[in-house]
Each structure stands twice: as C-alpha cells, then as structure tokens.
Design an enzyme around this catalytic site. Structure first.
Site, PDB file in Angstrom:
ATOM      1  N   ARG A   1       0.802  -1.229   0.000  1.00 45.90           N
ATOM      2  CA  ARG A   1       0.000   0.000   0.000  1.00 45.90           C
ATOM      3  C   ARG A   1       0.836   1.281   0.000  1.00 45.90           C
ATOM      4  O   ARG A   1       0.496   2.221  -0.713  1.00 45.90           O
ATOM      5  CB  ARG A   1      -1.052  -0.015   1.100  1.00 45.90           C
ATOM      6  CG  ARG A   1      -0.510  -0.021   2.508  1.00 45.90           C
ATOM      7  CD  ARG A   1      -1.671  -0.073   3.475  1.00 45.90           C
ATOM      8  NE  ARG A   1      -2.462  -1.306   3.301  1.00 45.90           N
ATOM      9  CZ  ARG A   1      -3.735  -1.417   3.625  1.00 45.90           C
ATOM     10  NH1 ARG A   1      -4.386  -0.384   4.105  1.00 45.90           N
ATOM     11  NH2 ARG A   1      -4.357  -2.558   3.477  1.00 45.90           N
ATOM     12  N   THR A   2       1.916   1.304   0.722  1.00 49.05           N
ATOM     13  CA  THR A   2       2.713   2.536   0.731  1.00 49.05           C
ATOM     14  C   THR A   2       3.336   2.774  -0.643  1.00 49.05           C
ATOM     15  O   THR A   2       3.346   3.880  -1.161  1.00 49.05           O
ATOM     16  CB  THR A   2       3.799   2.480   1.824  1.00 49.05           C
ATOM     17  OG1 THR A   2       3.170   2.213   3.069  1.00 49.05           O
ATOM     18  CG2 THR A   2       4.549   3.789   1.932  1.00 49.05           C
TER      19      THR A   2
END
Ligand SMILES: [Zn+2]
Ligand SMILES: [Zn+2]
Lengths: 316, 424
Positions: free
Chosen positions: A54-55
């Site tokens: 996700r990052t």
C-alpha cells in the site's frame, strides 16, 4: 526543506503547510481525469527494500497524478542481492536521472544515510523501527478532516509501540499539533522509562499507560497498530489469542470509551480478529479507507513541495 | 649517543616522582636525573622547559587487526600510531581472523612485531578456542609462548561454568582473565545505549542490565575462584556501584575504562554517526560523572584506549550494519590529561592509570625513570591545543568521533632506547 526524513525534524509550520497543500491537492483526485502536468519530466524512484504494497502504490499513484515518471525497485528483483551497497545503488540510479528517492528500508536511519550523500530529495517511506513520516501526516490530515481540529485532542495508540515506526511518528506529530498522546499495549512492547523523555515533547503531553481501559477512556482518536507475533525470530507476544483478549479492540470497547465523535484508525494492513475484531469493519466511526485516500493526497503534497520550483538537473 | 633533557617536569608514577629538572640518557639508558645536570660533554641538549617528561604509556587494550583484517590496521601502522600517541607498550586483543587461540598464533604476532613494530607488543590470547565460549585454550602453553593474558574481547563468555573454569585455571598460571562484560541475551540487536537517543533514532537500545549482570556474575565467580579477573571498558554508573560492593567484599579484581566513557555521551550518536558506535555503547552524562568519580576513588585503575580501527567499508554504511569501535591510541593521552586539567586526577594518579597499573595487571615491569633502565620516555606539552585532523592520524583507519575536534596536550618527542623521535 530538502528531504522528508522524519517528523522529529519538522516544525509545526512545515506540517501545517503540507497539510493545507494536501487538502488543496485532494480535489484533483475527484476529477474525471485525475492528472495534472505539474511534475512532468521528473523521475521519482521508489526504492523498497522491504515488502509493502500500500505505501508503494500510494507513492506511485501520487507521482502519476502529478505526471512524474516512476521507477520501482524492490528487493528480490534488484541488485541488492548481489551485495551492491546502498550507496552504490543510489549513485547508479542518480546517474540514470532520478530526481527524488522514496525509500523504505528495514534499517533505521538508512534514508538519512542516503540523504547525506545525495543531492536530490529523499523521502522516508518507513525506516526500520524509526519513523514513517508520511503515515503520520496522513493520519493528521484524516483527523483534521473528521474532527475539524488537531489541538486539544486525546490520541490513543494501541499495540507494539516499541517496534512501530508509525507510532514513533504519530507520537511526535500529534503532540506537535497540540494534542495529547497516550500509548498502551503489552508492557514489554511499550517505551522504556528512560525513553519517555524523548517522546514527551512537553510535560503532561505524553503518557505510557499499562491499562488499556484507562488509556482508551474518552479518547478522541484511537490508532490500532498491526501486531506481529515475532520479530527476527523472537516471540514478542505469547499468542494472538491472548493479545486479542487483552489488547484487541471491539465495537463494544470503542462505544464504551470513545468520546463523542471519536474515531478509529489503523495504518494497515489489518490482522482482523487480532488487533481489531472483525465486526469493526462495519463500525461507522472507523476511517481506515479515508486514511488510504488521504495517503495519496499527502504524498502528492510531499512530492510537490520537494520537487516544485527546482530546475530539472538533467536537462541542462 | 647522549641526550640531555633540560628543565622538564619529570614524572614517574612507579616511585611518585614529580620534580622539575634535567635527565641524562646515554646509550639508550637512563644515566642520571637531578635538579640540574651540568658539564656533560658531547650531548644533544633538548630544552624541555614547560614540557612534561614521563615513561611511555602502557595500553592494555588495543586491536591491531593482524592477522586477517589488515585493511583496517596492521602491526606496523597500529604501533606507529601508538608511538605517536606516546604509547610505548601495547597489549593486543586476540579477536583477529583467525583468533589468537594457539601458541603458534601468539608466536606469529610476536614475530611480526619483531619485524615491524615501533613499540613493544604483548599478545593477549583467547579464553576459549575460536572465541566460541565452549572450550578453554591452553593457558600454560599460551603463557609460555608469550601471552600476557586471556580474553574473548568483543564477546562475553556466556557459559558461566566455562568462565568459572577459566578463572580457576588462569589462577594456576597467574594469567589475567580480561572480560568484555556484555550479556549477549540482553544486548543482542542493540547498537546504542537504551534511552533518549535510542528512542529518537528508532534503534534497539542496549540496557544497562547487559553490562551490570555480566559484571556481577564475573565478580562473583572471581570471589569463588580467586581467579585474576580484569574487567574491560566499564561504562556505567550502575557497574561502579557493583564494583564498590566487590571492593568492600574483598573480591580480587581490577577494572578499566576508556577515554570515550568519561568524555562522550550517547548524544554523540545523533544523526546516525557511526564513528560514535562502540561496544559497550556511549552512555549518559550521569555515567560520565560516575566513571570520573570511580577513577578518582581508585575503583577503576586503568585507562585503556580500546583502539578499534575500522575502514569506511565497515563504517560508511547503515548504522545498524556498522561495526562498533573507534580508534584511540593517539587520543588516549590528551583525553586522559583532560582529567588532570579538570582536577579529577593528579598527574601522578593519571599516569598510574596509564602506566603502572596496567603493567602490574599484565605482570610486566613498568617503564620507569630509574638509573640504568632503558630510556622509554616521552616529552609531552600539556599546553598545546590542536585540531585532530586526518593528516595527524597514523593509524590506517580514521574512525573516531574526535576527528577534527580540538584536543589539548600533545606528545612532542619520544625517546625509545637509542632512538629519538621528534613528532612535531
Ligand atoms: Zn570489548
Ligand atoms: Zn576491545
């Protein structure tokens, strides 16, 4: 500001600037074609020496909305395996025309190390057990959006505080903006007495509370952290069952303790049934997906702040 | 060759000598010293007004890295750095590659030293084979080969039974057992002191208990065995409390510290400064004060450098990957002299920590200012201030937090037997 390395070195003004810029930029995400040419021709390199979806996606999305080019580099596919040193990798990528490095690394201080020997901006996307500044900024943005203010709040962080870079950044970020932070979790995973003086920016602003019930009482913001049973082969907690029983959050617990309008956050990815009871997905005051959206806006603000106004070194 | 040193402040801690006068050296030996020596013909005269003249230092804790890691240091460069720092005898630690755990390797070090060392080298051998903490080395044969002590420095001996046996056996051969006190179960994964700085940098901290637990166990084993225990690089206020208790109990032991533990704090590590990464880690202001107090009270008897060279390959990397240690041979004297300036130690007491006490622990006769003895002297200017730049460093490595910092007190000349070295 040359780099974004940690919340510790940011001043309140700089945080406010990034937040208001992110608020402005967020509108772009709702356009039919969410793309602006602001960073056209810039090359953003995402260096991920640690698994993260996700990052990395969030940074990539932010760069693409601003029309920057991206190169992604994750361990396994990279030359790290060949024993190339971090510095060599950076020099090579710099020679390829990188204008900004986003780095996620399992060792604390790796982004600082790169920033010292590199002339282009470096953004810390999480370094070991040190900090994760963009996560703290997106948490601030989310709270500001939902509660209308960042001052005078009680922010409670639950979980493995010791090893959480998210917690380390949040503890400083919320205090800098004028709120109080209380942390709780299994005692061996809480800050040591000798470490408290670092985390407390002002007397009475930071507290380590061993009783989760006391910690949660009248909280405006609760941040649950992802718990890992083991770290480097050492068991941190006896079992997930025990963790859930004593430190896991349930709708009942939140309803009992949250202040009026209080919210629940989680940096993800979530272990449902461990730090959060599964029914919390339906809990109306959890804002976990808002955090994800705000993550893109914050990262756009960071990229823009660090890259805008700079001449492209490679075109001259 | 005759050398006449004029008007120096002559100090000798072995006989509490401290006076201003002249000293005559002939054919590498001390011929005489007095308030005034006149009428000696054909000698080189050194005007030493304002300078201190005392025996060379004995540094009992040095890493020379040979054999195996010669890109960091070797016997030639390490002993040259020693000479320039006024250290004329060094005991070198056995954590080389391979570790010095056999008589052959002890002889190898002595042979290399004979070939190329600028100062006298005394090898220390391992306590356990390969420093693995499992099997004792041959203390008797090691001593015969020339080892002056045993140590698994770099590591503690975690198995208490092995350490107990080591102390019993070492007592029989009168070999000091030098312990690096750090319980690996507590220090594992840590790279700095547990506290404010570990919180700030997000690094795993090493708790005080890692050192204190180890110190206490070793002292208690020394009490049970009567073994000749020497505790290396003590860094903590809490360890000092335990040492005081041990003194009251009459437990036989000696203990050392290093200049960085009474000069620097954990703050030095800020910004991920790998040059300040060392084991045991730099501690707090409180600890610095306690270490000074312990030197003053004589609880700590030795100041050693723990000279630990590392190249940029080991230091210009991510903090957690960086090797611990700093060079120290050329800063040992100026940093110790600071204690004299601050009034913590008298000049004689300071020199005892640097010369006679370590010599006594290593069972060697200390260098001294006595007629007929070999000249082993240094001329030290206590007033000179200078910046410690890379050009001044004689070691192969320059990993020190004192790089480019101001130091006070400088070795000007060294007289070692027939040689007069003018350093600056
Ligand atoms: Zn050691
Ligand atoms: Zn050592």
């Amino acid at each position: 500001m040359k780099d974004l390395l940690d919340i510790a070195s940011l001043e309140k003004k700089q945080i406010e600037h990034l937040l208001s810029l992110a608020e402005d930029l967020k509108e772009i995400l709702y356009r039919p074609i969410p793309k602006v040419p602001t960073l056209r021709g810039k090359l953003v390199v995402n260096l991920f020496y640690e698994a993260s979806t996700r990052t990395r996606f969030s940074f990539e999305r932010a760069a693409k909305v601003l029309s920057a080019d991206t190169l992604n580099f994750s361990t396994g596919a990279s030359s790290v395996k060949k024993g190339e040193t971090l510095l060599d990798t950076i020099k090579n990528l710099r020679a390829l025309g990188a204008n900004l490095f986003v780095i996620r690394h399992p060792l604390a201080g790796a982004p600082h190390f790169i920033a010292r020997s590199c002339d282009v901006p470096v953004v810390n996307a999480g370094d070991g057990t040190h900090e994760h500044p963009t996560q703290a900024l997106l948490d601030l943005l989310t709270v500001k959006e939902k509660l209308g203010t960042l001052s005078g709040l009680k922010v409670v962080i639950v979980g493995d505080i010791k090893h959480s870079r998210v917690a380390h950044s949040d503890i400083l970020a919320f205090q800098k903006m004028g709120s109080k932070v209380v942390v709780t979790g299994p005692a061996p995973l809480l800050p040591e007495p000798s470490e408290v003086s670092y985390f407390a920016l002002e007397k009475g602003r930071f507290k380590v509370e061993v009783s989760p019930e006391k910690a949660l009482s009248r909280a405006d913001v609760v941040i649950a952290l992802r718990i890992q049973k083991e770290r480097h082969g050492t068991a941190l907690i006896p079992s997930y069952q025990e963790y859930h029983q004593f430190f896991g959050l349930t709708t009942e617990l939140l309803l009992k303790h949250l202040s009026e309008g209080g919210i629940l956050m989680h940096p993800g990815p979530i272990n449902w049934g461990i730090e959060l009871a599964p029914e919390i997905e339906k809990f109306p005051r959890q804002v976990i997906l808002d955090q994800v959206e705000n993550g893109v806006a914050i990262r756009m603000a960071v990229l823009l702040t660090l890259l805008a106004g700079k001449k492209d070194e490679n075109t001259n | 060759m005759r050398i006449l040193i004029k008007k120096a402040r002559i100090l000798d801690p072995s006989q509490d000598l401290d006076f201003v006068g002249d000293l005559l050296i002939e054919e590498g030996k001390i011929k005489g010293f007095d308030k005034r020596i006149e009428g000696v013909e054909g000698c080189k005269i050194i005007d030493a007004e304002g300078l201190w003249c005392f025996p060379g230092l004995v540094d009992m804790h040095v890493h020379l890295r040979e054999p195996g890691e010669e890109w960091k240091e070797d016997i030639e460069t390490g002993t040259r750095a020693a000479l320039c720092g006024g250290v004329l005898r060094i005991a070198c630690m056995p954590n080389t590659k391979p570790p010095i755990d056999s008589p052959e390797l002890v002889k190898f070090v002595l042979e290399k030293a004979r070939e190329k060392a600028s100062v006298k080298v005394y090898p220390i051998a391992c306590i356990t084979k390969g420093q693995k903490g499992e099997e004792l080395t041959e203390f008797g044969r090691l001593k015969e080969a020339g080892a002056v002590g045993v140590s698994d420095d770099g590591k503690w001996v975690p198995n208490s039974e092995i350490m107990r046996r080591a102390l019993l056996y070492a007592r029989q051969f009168d070999l000091p057992v030098i312990s690096h006190c750090e319980d690996p179960a507590l220090s594992k994964g840590g790279s700095i002191n547990l506290g404010k700085m570990s919180a700030k940098l997000g690094l795993k901290g090493i708790p005080a208990s890692a050192e204190v637990v180890a110190v206490f166990r070793d002292l208690f084993l020394a009490r049970e065995t009567g073994g000749p225990l020497h505790l290396a690089h003590i860094s903590l206020k809490d360890s000092i409390k335990v040492l005081k208790w041990a003194k009251e109990e009459g437990i036989p032991f000696t203990a050392e510290t290093c200049p960085h533990y009474f000069t620097l704090t954990e703050k030095e590590v800020d910004g991920y400064n790998t040059f300040a990464k060392v084991n045991p880690p730099l501690r707090t202001e409180e600890d610095v004060e306690a270490i000074k107090e312990a030197l003053k009270e004589g609880i700590l008897e030795v100041i050693a450098s723990d000279h630990a060279p590392h190249s940029p390959l080991e230091k210009e990397v991510e903090f957690e990957l960086a090797s611990p240690g700093m060079i120290g041979l050329q800063t040992l004297l100026p940093l110790s002299y600071k204690l004299v300036e601050e009034g913590v130690l008298s000049p004689i007491k300071c020199l005892k920590c640097l010369i006679t006490n370590p010599a006594r622990i290593l069972r060697i006769e200390p260098p001294s200012v006595k007629i007929g003895k070999n000249a082993e002297l240094i001329l030290f200017d206590p007033r000179e201030e200078y910046i410690f730049t890379q050009e001044l460093i004689k070691s192969k490595s320059y990993n020190t937090p004192f790089l480019n910092k101001k130091l006070k007190g400088r070795v000007k000349k060294v007289i070692l037997c027939n040689f007069l070295h003018t350093l600056c």
